[in-house]
Design an enzyme around this catalytic site. Structure first.
Site, PDB file in Angstrom:
ATOM      1  N   HIS A 122       0.877  -1.170   0.000  1.00  0.00           N
ATOM      2  CA  HIS A 122       0.000   0.000   0.000  1.00  0.00           C
ATOM      3  C   HIS A 122       0.925   1.234   0.000  1.00  0.00           C
ATOM      4  CE1 HIS A 122      -2.931   2.721   2.017  1.00  0.00           C
ATOM      5  NE2 HIS A 122      -3.861   1.854   1.671  1.00  0.00           N
ATOM      6  N   ASP A 199       2.412  -4.925   8.228  1.00  0.00           N
ATOM      7  CA  ASP A 199       1.198  -4.131   8.087  1.00  0.00           C
ATOM      8  C   ASP A 199       0.018  -5.105   8.090  1.00  0.00           C
ATOM      9  OD1 ASP A 199      -1.042  -2.878   7.090  1.00  0.00           O
ATOM     10  OD2 ASP A 199      -0.023  -1.934   5.394  1.00  0.00           O
ATOM     11  N   GLN A 202      -5.043  -5.339   6.595  1.00  0.00           N
ATOM     12  CA  GLN A 202      -5.956  -6.134   5.785  1.00  0.00           C
ATOM     13  C   GLN A 202      -6.124  -7.553   6.344  1.00  0.00           C
ATOM     14  OE1 GLN A 202      -8.603  -5.352   3.500  1.00  0.00           O
ATOM     15  NE2 GLN A 202      -6.976  -3.863   3.168  1.00  0.00           N
ATOM     16  N   LYS A 225     -11.110  -1.143  10.081  1.00  0.00           N
ATOM     17  CA  LYS A 225     -11.246  -2.292   9.180  1.00  0.00           C
ATOM     18  C   LYS A 225     -11.729  -3.538   9.927  1.00  0.00           C
ATOM     19  CE  LYS A 225      -8.412  -0.469   5.586  1.00  0.00           C
ATOM     20  NZ  LYS A 225      -7.143  -0.467   4.869  1.00  0.00           N
ATOM     21  N   CYS A 363      -4.497   2.500  -3.771  1.00  0.00           N
ATOM     22  CA  CYS A 363      -3.289   2.944  -3.069  1.00  0.00           C
ATOM     23  C   CYS A 363      -2.153   1.955  -3.298  1.00  0.00           C
ATOM     24  CB  CYS A 363      -3.502   3.108  -1.573  1.00  0.00           C
ATOM     25  SG  CYS A 363      -4.701   4.352  -1.153  1.00  0.00           S
TER      26      CYS A 363
HETATM   27  C1  LIG Z   1      -6.159   0.389   4.761  1.00  0.00           C
HETATM   28  C2  LIG Z   1      -4.765  -0.014   4.689  1.00  0.00           C
HETATM   29  C3  LIG Z   1      -3.733   0.836   5.138  1.00  0.00           C
HETATM   30  C4  LIG Z   1      -4.004   2.224   5.641  1.00  0.00           C
HETATM   31  O1  LIG Z   1      -4.800   2.241   6.778  1.00  0.00           O
HETATM   32  P1  LIG Z   1      -5.264   3.631   7.401  1.00  0.00           P
HETATM   33  O2  LIG Z   1      -6.349   3.248   8.345  1.00  0.00           O
HETATM   34  O3  LIG Z   1      -5.762   4.458   6.245  1.00  0.00           O
HETATM   35  O4  LIG Z   1      -4.083   4.233   8.057  1.00  0.00           O
HETATM   36  C5  LIG Z   1      -2.441   0.380   5.060  1.00  0.00           C
HETATM   37  N1  LIG Z   1      -2.150  -0.842   4.586  1.00  0.00           N
HETATM   38  C6  LIG Z   1      -3.105  -1.688   4.152  1.00  0.00           C
HETATM   39  C7  LIG Z   1      -2.716  -3.039   3.654  1.00  0.00           C
HETATM   40  C8  LIG Z   1      -4.432  -1.300   4.177  1.00  0.00           C
HETATM   41  O5  LIG Z   1      -5.378  -2.142   3.753  1.00  0.00           O
END
Ligand SMILES: *Cc1c(COP(=O)(O)O)cnc(C)c1O
Length: 405
Positions: A122, A199, A202, A225, A363
Site C-alpha cells: 500500500h 502491516d 488487511q 477495518k 493505493c
Molecule cells: C487500509 C490499509 C492501510 C491504511 O490504513 P489507514 O487506516 O488508512 O491508516 C495500510 N495498509 C493496508 C494493507 C491497508 O489495507
C-alpha cells in the site's frame, strides 16, 4: 456461537439502508468495514456518561475513562497475544503506526543500510520508507511479485544480507487479497539480524495474528477495518524495540519531567502517546475486538472463504472478466477488469444499483503498473455479506457491462 449471517446482519444498522433507491450491497470492506450496534452503543455511552480527559484527573469521570481506555489496551493485548499491555501503542491508524516506526528508525540507520519492502505494498507502506531513506542514506530494495500476485521468496533471499536493517511487508495485500508467508519472511529477516514490521491492516478483519508466535518486531492495524471507528489503531512493538526507538511526537502525556534544560520521557506506552488520545476511539476499538471474537475468527474464515469461492466462480462465468490476484492463499478480495471497460465506469453504474465497491489503483500503484493496467474494480467481502448479495452484484455487473459495451 453458531454462525448465523441473518442474525449478524441485524447488528449492522447501515445494512438496512437504501442507496439510489436500491438496498445497499456493501462490498467495499477492504477500504473500511461497517460498525455494529454493539460498538455504536459503546461510543454513545462514552459521550453520554463518562467523557473526560484521562491519566491526569483525580475526579471520578477521569478515572472511569482512564480505566476503560486501559482495559481496552488489555483487550487488544490479549487479542494479539502481546506479552505486555505497554507493548500496545494506540495510534490513529495503520499509517500513523508505520510513520512512528519509520521516524524512530531515522536515528538508528546510517548510509549503506538497507530496507526491504515488497512489491505488494500500500502507498502508506512505501512513502514513509522512501522518506526514511532520503533522511538516512539507506537504500530501498523491493521483493518482486509474480503474475499470481504472490511474492517471489527466492528473490527475497537474494536481497537479504548483513546490511539489511528492516523488512516491511503487508500481511495481506489490500489490492489483491494475497496472504503473504510472513512467518518465513520474519524468520529469514531475523537470520541476518533485521527487524520486521508487518502491516496487518488487511489481515486483522479475517484472522487473529499471534505476535509472539510470529516473533514479529512490529505489527500495525486500524480499528475501522475490524468493525471499529476511524481514527484509531494500534502499533504492537516488542518491548526491547519500543525502548530503543525515540518518541515520535512531543507534548503532554509523553514526558516524565520537563524543564528547559532537559526533558525525560515517560515509560511505555505513554512515551509514544503524546497529547490527549482518542479516548472514545480506544474504548470502541476494544469493543470491536470483543465483537469480532464473539463471532469467532474460525467462523469468519470459513464463511468468508465460502463467499470468496462462490463469487469467484460466478464472476469467472462473465466473458472477458479477468481476476488479478489468483494465489490459492488469499482472503475475500476480488480485483478484476472486464475487457477494456474502465473500472471507474463500472463502479459508477454499479453505485446507481446500490452496490458499493472500490475502483482505481487501491493505493497500490506499483501493482497496477506491474499488470500494466490503470486500476481494477475491487469487491471485498466481510462476514456480514451474503451469497444473495453476490447474486445481486453479479447481475448488476452483467447489466453494466451490457450498457458499456
Ligand atoms: C487500509 C490499509 C492501510 C491504511 O490504513 P489507514 O487506516 O488508512 O491508516 C495500510 N495498509 C493496508 C494493507 C491497508 O489495507
Amino acid at each position: 456461537m453458531v454462525f448465523n449471517v441473518e442474525r449478524i446482519r441485524e447488528d449492522f444498522p447501515i445494512l438496512k439502508r437504501q442507496v439510489n433507491g436500491k438496498p445497499l450491497v456493501y462490498l467495499d470492506n477492504a477500504a473500511t468495514s461497517q460498525t455494529p450496534q454493539q460498538v455504536i452503543d459503546v461510543i454513545v455511552d462514552y459521550y453520554s456518561n463518562y467523557n473526560a480527559n484521562i491519566h491526569r484527573g483525580v475526579h471520578s469521570l477521569s478515572q472511569e475513562a482512564t480505566d476503560a481506555y486501559e482495559q481496552a489496551r488489555i483487550k487488544i493485548q490479549n487479542h494479539f497475544n502481546a506479552q505486555h499491555p505497554y507493548e500496545i501503542i494506540f495510534t490513529s491508524g495503520t499509517t500513523h503506526g508505520i510513520n512512528l516506526v519509520a521516524n524512530g528508525f531515522a536515528s538508528l540507520l546510517v548510509k549503506g543500510d538497507e530496507i526491504i519492502v515488497s512489491a505488494l505494498e500500500h502507498h502508506s507502506n512505501i512513502v514513509p520508507w522512501q522518506m526514511l531513506c532520503e533522511k538516512t542514506g539507506a537504500t530501498l530494495k523491493v521483493i518482486p511479485m509474480n503474475l499470481e500476485g504472490e511474492l517471489v521468496l527466492s528473490e527475497y533471499d537474494a536481497l537479504l544480507n548483513e546490511n539489511t536493517k528492516l523488512v516491511f511487508v503487508n500481511h495481506i495485500s489490500n489490492a489483491l487479497g494475497t496472504i503473504n508467508p510472513i512467518e518465513q519472511i520474519i524468520n529469514k529477516a531475523h537470520s541476518v539480524g533485521a527487524a520486521v514490521l508487518i502491516d496487518g491492516a488487511q489481515a486483522c478483519p479475517h484472522l487473529k495474528p499471534d505476535v509472539q508466535q510470529l516473533d514479529v518486531d512490529f505489527y500495525v492495524c486500524s480499528a475501522h477495518k475490524i468493525c471499529g471507528p476511524t481514527g484509531i489503531g494500534m502499533l504492537y512493538g516488542k518491548e526491547e524495540w519500543l525502548k530503543k526507538l525515540p518518541p515520535y511526537q512531543g507534548g503532554g502525556e509523553m514526558i516524565a519531567e520537563v524543564s528547559f534544560e532537559k526533558t525525560t520521557y515517560a515509560d511505555l506506552p505513554h512515551k509514544f502517546e503524546a497529547g490527549t488520545p482518542n479516548v472514545c476511539g480506544g474504548i470502541a476499538f476494544g469493543a470491536a475486538v470483543d465483537y469480532m471474537n464473539k463471532i469467532g475468527f474460525e467462523n469468519i474464515a470459513k464463511y468468508e472463504n465460502g463467499l470468496l469461492e462462490y463469487a469467484t466462480i460466478e464472476l469467472l462465468q462473465i466473458e472477458g472478466l479477468k481476476i488479478y490476484g489468483t494465489s490459492t492463499n488469499k482472503t475475500s478480495v476480488i480485483s478484476f477488469n472486464v475487457n477494456n471497460i474502465h473500472p471507474y465506469d463500472l463502479g459508477t453504474l454499479l453505485d446507481k444499483m446500490g452496490i458499493a465497491l472500490r475502483t482505481g489503483h487501491h493505493c497500490a500503484q506499483p501493482i497496477m503498473d506491474f499488470y500494466k493496467i490503470p486500476g481494477t474494480v475491487r469487491a471485498s467481502f466481510m462476514f456480514y455479506n451474503t451469497k444473495e448479495e453476490i447474486d445481486v452484484f453479479v447481475a448488476a455487473l452483467k447489466k453494466s457491462i451490457m450498457m458499456l459495451s
